[in-house]
Motif scaffolding. Structure first.
Motif, short mmCIF file in Angstrom:
data_model
loop_
_atom_site.label_atom_id
_atom_site.label_comp_id
_atom_site.label_asym_id
_atom_site.label_seq_id
_atom_site.Cartn_x
_atom_site.Cartn_y
_atom_site.Cartn_z
N GLU A 128 0.84 -1.21 0.00
CA GLU A 128 0.00 0.00 0.00
C GLU A 128 0.87 1.26 0.00
OE1 GLU A 128 -3.31 0.14 -0.34
OE2 GLU A 128 -3.43 -2.04 -0.39
N ARG A 129 1.92 1.25 0.82
CA ARG A 129 2.83 2.41 0.88
C ARG A 129 3.53 2.62 -0.46
NH1 ARG A 129 4.02 3.40 6.48
NH2 ARG A 129 1.90 3.68 7.23
N LEU A 130 3.98 1.55 -1.07
CA LEU A 130 4.67 1.67 -2.36
C LEU A 130 3.72 2.19 -3.44
CD1 LEU A 130 6.79 -1.60 -2.27
CD2 LEU A 130 7.66 0.74 -2.12
N LEU A 131 2.51 1.65 -3.46
CA LEU A 131 1.53 2.11 -4.44
C LEU A 131 1.18 3.58 -4.24
CD1 LEU A 131 -0.80 -1.01 -4.50
CD2 LEU A 131 0.59 -0.17 -6.41
N ALA A 132 0.99 3.98 -2.99
CA ALA A 132 0.68 5.39 -2.70
C ALA A 132 1.83 6.29 -3.12
CB ALA A 132 0.37 5.56 -1.22
N ALA A 133 3.06 5.86 -2.87
CA ALA A 133 4.22 6.67 -3.25
C ALA A 133 4.34 6.78 -4.76
CB ALA A 133 5.50 6.06 -2.67
N ALA A 134 3.87 5.75 -5.47
CA ALA A 134 3.91 5.77 -6.94
C ALA A 134 2.69 6.49 -7.52
CB ALA A 134 3.98 4.34 -7.47
N GLY A 135 1.80 6.96 -6.64
CA GLY A 135 0.61 7.66 -7.11
C GLY A 135 -0.49 6.73 -7.60
N LEU A 136 -0.45 5.48 -7.16
CA LEU A 136 -1.45 4.49 -7.55
C LEU A 136 -2.29 4.14 -6.34
CD1 LEU A 136 0.97 2.18 -9.55
CD2 LEU A 136 -0.58 3.90 -10.49
N ASP A 137 -3.48 3.59 -6.57
CA ASP A 137 -4.28 3.14 -5.43
C ASP A 137 -4.33 1.62 -5.40
OD1 ASP A 137 -6.60 2.14 -6.88
OD2 ASP A 137 -7.11 4.24 -7.26
N SER A 138 -4.90 1.09 -4.35
CA SER A 138 -4.89 -0.36 -4.16
C SER A 138 -5.73 -1.13 -5.17
CB SER A 138 -5.32 -0.71 -2.73
OG SER A 138 -6.64 -0.27 -2.51
N SER A 139 -6.55 -0.45 -5.92
CA SER A 139 -7.35 -1.14 -6.94
C SER A 139 -6.59 -1.29 -8.25
CB SER A 139 -8.68 -0.41 -7.17
OG SER A 139 -8.42 0.87 -7.72
N THR A 140 -5.40 -0.73 -8.32
CA THR A 140 -4.58 -0.83 -9.52
C THR A 140 -4.23 -2.30 -9.79
OG1 THR A 140 -3.65 1.34 -9.06
CG2 THR A 140 -2.40 -0.07 -10.57
N PRO A 141 -4.36 -2.77 -11.04
CA PRO A 141 -4.06 -4.18 -11.34
C PRO A 141 -2.67 -4.61 -10.88
CG PRO A 141 -5.11 -3.15 -13.22
CD PRO A 141 -4.84 -2.06 -12.20
N GLY A 142 -1.71 -3.72 -10.88
CA GLY A 142 -0.35 -4.06 -10.44
C GLY A 142 -0.31 -4.46 -8.99
N ARG A 143 -1.32 -4.10 -8.22
CA ARG A 143 -1.39 -4.46 -6.80
C ARG A 143 -1.31 -5.95 -6.61
NH1 ARG A 143 -1.22 -6.22 -2.36
NH2 ARG A 143 -2.51 -5.67 -0.60
N LEU A 144 -1.88 -6.71 -7.54
CA LEU A 144 -1.86 -8.16 -7.42
C LEU A 144 -0.45 -8.72 -7.46
CD1 LEU A 144 -4.83 -8.99 -9.81
CD2 LEU A 144 -4.85 -8.97 -7.31
N MET A 145 0.44 -8.04 -8.14
CA MET A 145 1.82 -8.53 -8.24
C MET A 145 2.62 -8.18 -6.99
SD MET A 145 2.45 -7.89 -12.33
CE MET A 145 3.66 -6.71 -12.03
N LEU A 146 2.20 -7.15 -6.23
CA LEU A 146 2.96 -6.75 -5.05
C LEU A 146 2.55 -7.50 -3.80
CD1 LEU A 146 2.95 -2.88 -5.54
CD2 LEU A 146 4.88 -4.43 -5.81
N GLY A 147 1.32 -7.96 -3.72
CA GLY A 147 0.82 -8.56 -2.48
C GLY A 147 1.12 -10.01 -2.36
#
Length: 147
Positions: A128-147
């Motif tokens: 979540e912190r990395l996505l927020a820092a990248a300007g993305l939210d948790s619904s971003t498809p890339g979230r699946l690759m980080l979790g």
């Protein structure tokens, strides 16, 4: 004034001792008896405060994870030119300084699969912190690759 700790104070003390021991010993060598001895209580009394070893270790891992998460707060946008880079650097510095502690938490599910939830929660917060820092939210498809 009594020298007895309240239930919440004792739980906090036991978790702090566990986090310290986790930093000093490998997960496989982690001992509830050592925690109890350092707290000046019996092993059975520790289980008055925690219903099981799993509950206790989950609390220790949660505390360690909270400490890690605090180390990678989102930087102030006014002072940071690249928040994602700043978080990655902070995370890397933390892992380098506390390598043994980080590895103990990272490896916890392989030692006790029931601890997977506690460790997964930590990685979800990091993601979540990395996505927020990248300007993305948790619904971003890339979230699946980080979790």
């Amino acid at each position: 004034m009594s020298g007895r700790l309240s239930q919440s104070e004792r739980r906090s003390q036991l978790v702090a001792i566990g986090a310290k021991l986790l930093h000093e010993t490998s997960f496989s060598e982690f001992s509830i008896d050592t925690v109890a001895r350092e707290a000046g209580i019996s092993r059975s009394l520790l289980f008055h405060y925690f219903s099981s070893k799993h509950e206790y270790l989950s609390a220790v891992i949660d505390r360690s994870a909270d400490f890690l998460i605090k180390q990678i707060e989102l930087p102030d946008p006014e002072t940071s030119t690249d928040p994602l880079y700043d978080i990655i650097v902070a995370f890397t510095r933390f892992v380098r300084r506390r390598r043994d502690n980080y590895l103990a938490v990272f490896r916890a599910p392989s030692q006790d699969p029931a601890l997977h939830v506690a460790v997964d929660n930590m990685y979800s917060q990091i993601a979540e912190r990395l996505l927020a820092a990248a300007g993305l939210d948790s619904s971003t498809p890339g979230r699946l690759m980080l979790g």
